[in-house]
Design an enzyme around this catalytic site. Structure first.
Site, short mmCIF file in Angstrom:
data_model
loop_
_atom_site.label_atom_id
_atom_site.label_comp_id
_atom_site.label_asym_id
_atom_site.label_seq_id
_atom_site.Cartn_x
_atom_site.Cartn_y
_atom_site.Cartn_z
CG ASN A 29 -1.83 1.22 1.25
OD1 ASN A 29 -2.26 1.68 0.20
ND2 ASN A 29 -2.12 1.73 2.42
CB SER A 81 -7.43 2.94 -6.85
OG SER A 81 -8.33 4.01 -7.04
CE1 TYR A 94 -3.38 6.50 -7.18
CE2 TYR A 94 -5.59 6.49 -8.10
CZ TYR A 94 -4.73 6.22 -7.06
OH TYR A 94 -5.22 5.66 -5.90
CB ALA A 96 -1.15 3.99 -16.36
CE LYS A 98 -3.13 2.97 -6.80
NZ LYS A 98 -2.52 2.24 -5.67
CB ILE A 129 -10.57 6.61 1.54
CG1 ILE A 129 -11.24 5.32 1.07
CG2 ILE A 129 -10.36 6.55 3.05
CD1 ILE A 129 -10.46 4.05 1.38
#
Length: 198
Positions: A29, A81, A94, A96, A98, A129
């Site tokens: 993470n 995500s 981002y 790409a 994920k 979130i």
């Protein structure tokens, strides 16, 4: 550690193993999310996103998977995500990274099923979130009037923990994530309109 330094990361993984042995649960993470058009991204920025968001996941999985299989047990959790399922403007790097995480995890899950591995590989795809990564109200962030859709961090974490302990293959801990993936799948034209608003 600096995840862009893959050689150093390998040494850190080995240090963790030497000091604590093989973990029962390993969670991948880490992430950065530049909010820019594709052409505004510098080449190095694109590489940095992949080197932080995706490559360490592959590296840690490659390191821990054989160790866990020796123990005939273990869980590796890859935090992706909803942006790995639903593309979004201004987030091409981002998305790409994920999408790569989602594809990598799903493919490896099938490999582990075929060989009847005792290691559980878990994919987590949260939506928005309430963390520092959310640019609420900023020029290129989530509009202030949409803050009510942001999921609580503690509640989301608890849902992820429950899913991990249950041995789920896939965890989607946020309502907004479920909403966006459903709309994108069944009403893509509506999703385009929503993304223009966001």
């Amino acid at each position: 550690c600096d995840l862009t330094q893959s050689n150093k990361y390998e040494l850190i993984l080995q240090e963790i193993k030497d000091e604590f042995q093989t973990p029962d649960i390993w969670i991948n993470n880490a992430g950065i999310a530049p909010i820019k058009t594709f052409m505004e991204h510098k080449k190095q920025e694109y590489k940095d996103v992949m080197n932080i968001n995706f490559h360490p996941i592959e590296q840690a999985t490659r390191f821990w998977l054989p160790e866990m299989e020796k123990n005939r047990a273990g869980k590796i959790v890859n935090i992706a995500s909803v942006a790995g399922l639903v593309s979004s403007p201004m987030l091409s790097s981002y998305c790409a990274s994920k999408f790569a995480t989602v594809g990598f995890t799903k493919s490896l899950q099938k490999e582990l099923q075929i060989k009847q591995s005792n290691v559980n590989l878990i994919l987590v795809c949260p939506g928005f979130i309430d963390t520092k990564m959310i640019n609420l109200g900023s020029h290129r962030g989530l509009p202030e009037e949409l803050k009510h859709i942001i999921a609580d961090a503690n509640k989301s974490a608890n849902k992820i923990i429950k899913g991990i302990l249950k041995g789920s293959d896939y965890i989607d801990p946020t309502f907004n994530g479920k909403f966006f993936t459903t709309i994108d799948r069944y009403a893509p034209s509506l999703m385009k309109q929503i993304q223009v608003i966001i």
